[in-house]
Enzyme design. Sequence first.
Site, PDB file in Angstrom:
ATOM      1  N   LYS A  43       0.845  -1.037   0.085  1.00 27.55           N
ATOM      2  CA  LYS A  43      -0.195   0.147   0.019  1.00 27.55           C
ATOM      3  C   LYS A  43       1.018   1.239   0.022  1.00 27.55           C
ATOM      4  O   LYS A  43       0.269   2.336  -0.525  1.00 27.55           O
ATOM      5  CB  LYS A  43      -1.047  -0.049   0.989  1.00 27.55           C
ATOM      6  CG  LYS A  43      -0.053   0.255   2.577  1.00 27.55           C
ATOM      7  CD  LYS A  43      -1.280   0.365   3.691  1.00 27.55           C
ATOM      8  CE  LYS A  43      -0.925   0.680   4.916  1.00 27.55           C
ATOM      9  NZ  LYS A  43      -0.051   1.842   5.194  1.00 27.55           N
ATOM     10  N   THR A  44       2.007   1.115   0.783  1.00 31.34           N
ATOM     11  CA  THR A  44       3.047   2.547   0.740  1.00 31.34           C
ATOM     12  C   THR A  44       3.629   2.815  -0.735  1.00 31.34           C
ATOM     13  O   THR A  44       3.326   3.919  -1.225  1.00 31.34           O
ATOM     14  CB  THR A  44       4.085   2.193   1.859  1.00 31.34           C
ATOM     15  OG1 THR A  44       3.661   2.108   2.897  1.00 31.34           O
ATOM     16  CG2 THR A  44       4.737   3.352   1.743  1.00 31.34           C
ATOM     17  N   ASP A 234      -4.028   7.654   5.053  1.00 34.73           N
ATOM     18  CA  ASP A 234      -3.578   6.322   5.402  1.00 34.73           C
ATOM     19  C   ASP A 234      -3.816   5.932   6.640  1.00 34.73           C
ATOM     20  O   ASP A 234      -4.491   6.377   7.422  1.00 34.73           O
ATOM     21  CB  ASP A 234      -1.925   6.476   5.226  1.00 34.73           C
ATOM     22  CG  ASP A 234      -1.130   5.134   5.262  1.00 34.73           C
ATOM     23  OD1 ASP A 234      -1.917   4.171   4.905  1.00 34.73           O
ATOM     24  OD2 ASP A 234      -0.004   4.942   5.503  1.00 34.73           O
ATOM     25  N   GLU A 235      -3.946   4.380   6.661  1.00 34.82           N
ATOM     26  CA  GLU A 235      -4.550   3.875   8.005  1.00 34.82           C
ATOM     27  C   GLU A 235      -5.749   4.175   8.288  1.00 34.82           C
ATOM     28  O   GLU A 235      -5.831   4.471   9.591  1.00 34.82           O
ATOM     29  CB  GLU A 235      -3.327   3.698   9.022  1.00 34.82           C
ATOM     30  CG  GLU A 235      -1.867   3.515   8.888  1.00 34.82           C
ATOM     31  CD  GLU A 235      -1.923   1.901   8.863  1.00 34.82           C
ATOM     32  OE1 GLU A 235      -3.075   1.097   8.664  1.00 34.82           O
ATOM     33  OE2 GLU A 235      -0.779   1.289   8.579  1.00 34.82           O
ATOM     34  N   GLN A 265      -7.172  -4.919  10.028  1.00 33.97           N
ATOM     35  CA  GLN A 265      -6.010  -4.693  10.996  1.00 33.97           C
ATOM     36  C   GLN A 265      -6.614  -3.400  11.708  1.00 33.97           C
ATOM     37  O   GLN A 265      -5.720  -2.837  12.309  1.00 33.97           O
ATOM     38  CB  GLN A 265      -4.848  -4.245   9.931  1.00 33.97           C
ATOM     39  CG  GLN A 265      -4.434  -5.446   9.408  1.00 33.97           C
ATOM     40  CD  GLN A 265      -3.225  -4.892   8.794  1.00 33.97           C
ATOM     41  OE1 GLN A 265      -1.884  -4.879   9.264  1.00 33.97           O
ATOM     42  NE2 GLN A 265      -3.198  -4.958   7.110  1.00 33.97           N
ATOM     43  N   ARG A 620       2.614 -10.920  10.456  1.00 35.54           N
ATOM     44  CA  ARG A 620       4.110 -10.085  10.462  1.00 35.54           C
ATOM     45  C   ARG A 620       4.881 -10.902   9.982  1.00 35.54           C
ATOM     46  O   ARG A 620       6.241 -10.575   9.608  1.00 35.54           O
ATOM     47  CB  ARG A 620       4.315  -9.856  12.041  1.00 35.54           C
ATOM     48  CG  ARG A 620       3.297  -8.676  12.581  1.00 35.54           C
ATOM     49  CD  ARG A 620       3.140  -7.426  11.877  1.00 35.54           C
ATOM     50  NE  ARG A 620       1.760  -7.630  11.174  1.00 35.54           N
ATOM     51  CZ  ARG A 620       1.645  -6.790  10.207  1.00 35.54           C
ATOM     52  NH1 ARG A 620       2.385  -5.856   9.720  1.00 35.54           N
ATOM     53  NH2 ARG A 620       0.352  -6.943   9.466  1.00 35.54           N
TER      54      ARG A 620
END
Length: 764
Positions: A43-44, A234-235, A265, A620
């Site tokens: 996504k970044t 973002d987020e 998340q 993770r």
Amino acid sequence: MIKEGDRLKKTENYLQTLNEPQREAVLHGGGPLMIIAGAGSGKTRVLTFRIAHLIENGVDPFRILSLTFTNKASGEMRQRIEAEVGTEARNIWMGTFHSVFAKILRIEARYLGYTSDFSIYDTDDSKSLLRSIIKEFNLDDKVYKANVVYNRISGAKNRLISAEDYLNNAIIQADDEAAKMKEIGRIYKTYATRCFQANAMDFDDLLFNTNILFRDFPDVLYKYQHKFQHVMVDEFQDTNVSQYLITRKLSAVHRNICVVGDDAQSIYAFRGANIENILNFEKDFPDVRTIKLEQNYRSTGTIVNAANSVIARNKSQLKKETFTKNEEGVLIDVIKAGSDNEEGRLIATAIFEEKMQKALRNENFAILYRTNAQSRSFEEALRKLGIKYRIIGGMSFYQRKEIKDLLGYLRFTVNQRDEEAFKRIINLPKRGIGDGTVAKIAVTASEQQIAIWDVVSNSGYYIGGRLAGPIDQFATLIKSFKLLIEEGKDAYEIAAHIAKTSGILRELYEDKTVEGLSRYENVQELLNGIKEFVDSDANEDKSLSAFLQSVSLLTNADEPDENEDHDRVTMMTIHSAKGLEFRNVFVVGLEEDLFPSQMMLESRQDLEEERRLFYVAITRAEQKLSFSYAESRYQWGRLKMCEPSRFLLEVDPKFLNVTKMLQTGPERPGAESSGTSFVRNLTPRKPSEPRNMVSAAAHTPSSDFSPSDTSNLTEGDKVEHMKFGFGTVIKMDINGTDRKATVKFDTVGDKTLLLSFAKLRILK
């Protein structure tokens, strides 16, 4: 000046690095856009290239607003964009919510009655002011704890409830009345007034006052609505009510709002995050274009599919099918330990072995747990094996204030000449002995050339006056603790008595904030560790002095230095791990009432948040993932029998490396059984391999087992290991004092053992 042909060529270059959904998100023109970005889906890169693409297609960087949750994230993104479009990237309005809105508030401060140089109070400033107000109101600071009051006011501001609204809300007032803190509204109003008088805003005010600014001054809102042609968040799943309202208002004119996030998340409800913001975004913007980034570039197929099998159980979610083109990888080891201490040893040993067998570095490993208090057993086990580690999002267990406070009492009880311990505990909990009095005691001891304890235990003679009373009470308390040592009480009996009688436990128990609860749990975990020390057959001396010596050997180890290499095992809570990735991940403490937390079982919403937290933990891992749980764990000084977490039972068993599934308990909805028994298979294997696994706990040591001197151990020697059983030495590796032996065991295969640590019996 960049030529049109060069610009098109550069754009084509980075577009070729994207998959189809990523490319679609980057090229999306105008209108609302929601990007559902699964874990490890890049996504970044998408956000970076989207902003770069907008600039390269004529959008003025000054008219782009990009909001993130950390300065690190915004800094990295700006650097990446600058690499694509040059220094124009520096003109983007990019940063955290708080930093961007503080900038707007400084520009428009006069509208709210502030000057542009207003101060920003940090948490300590806010709590200090609250303590002053509580004292001025003559309120009991044991009831009106600054932490509790601060969190109550912070929660109100994040829900856009002003002090006046707070006082006029009958439901809120009834809640405060029930909590016996009916004056919080008055404190809130005074606090807000005093902040304003000081030309200061706290962190929550930066969002609260931005909402007020846009609500009460339409011209200012109009200015920024037309200024920002594109708004990106973002987020997005982590936004609260206040943050969402601001971004929705700012994007109301151009409607070019792009939100990026993953509802799976969303794990920060306790901080005010509202998952409904992302779940209902399509209702607020009916014409939204939704793009799902479902390809995971981070993890193996086993890890991705295991995560999918867990999160699929949540009812409140935006459906997506995460997949990967990476290799399937090994199955997920499930490690069963008899106790939390054994769990620490097994994980440390697994890390040591994996490092040796695969030539890995410490930094390739991470241990993730639900609560900070769980770090103790892993710290001790890693230190014993000489494995360096670092703790993220928290400090070393034995460096936490509450731990050092109790250890200070224990140290001073054993040794009344310990001046540092004395200074730590003399006014803890508060007993009216200030710094001035402590200084006077020290000066008197120095002048009389006697120990501080001599002054303290004879305060009437040396100090006199009203100060002698509380000092004498402290001395009497310490003398009563000393009697327990003289009576031969063990370390746990003394420590538990001191924790209770000193007032440390009571003070922490009465603090009902998240931080207070964590500190209380940490002290309980220390007592659990002392209980295990006493119960262990390996420790012949059960005294308090012996325990303190064992702890000092642990805490005197060198702490990480900024100039040292970063080759350390990472330990952190799962909340702190969000956004990070590691080659090998151990998710530990998977037991009912620990994970999921007992406090998160009262509603489906809470349970689903815990399940999302488990999903974050799983995702993770890049190549290898392990789960662990303990069958028993010390809690409140008592040995508690534990059962595996329901989350373990929710993972599709075809992705787990376990020996058997025994139904020994009643059925639980959504799980095969509540009594499933998991045992680790020590040899990693591919998902396609057969499941003829061996229990790690199968060997019972011989009755005459006693570790031998291994200084002359050679290849071909027959040996016995307490855990792995009987085997033959097939290789010796001697490098100075670092001596290793590879042993082929009859049941568990080849194991490489460090001889200075391993206990082997050489068979005649």
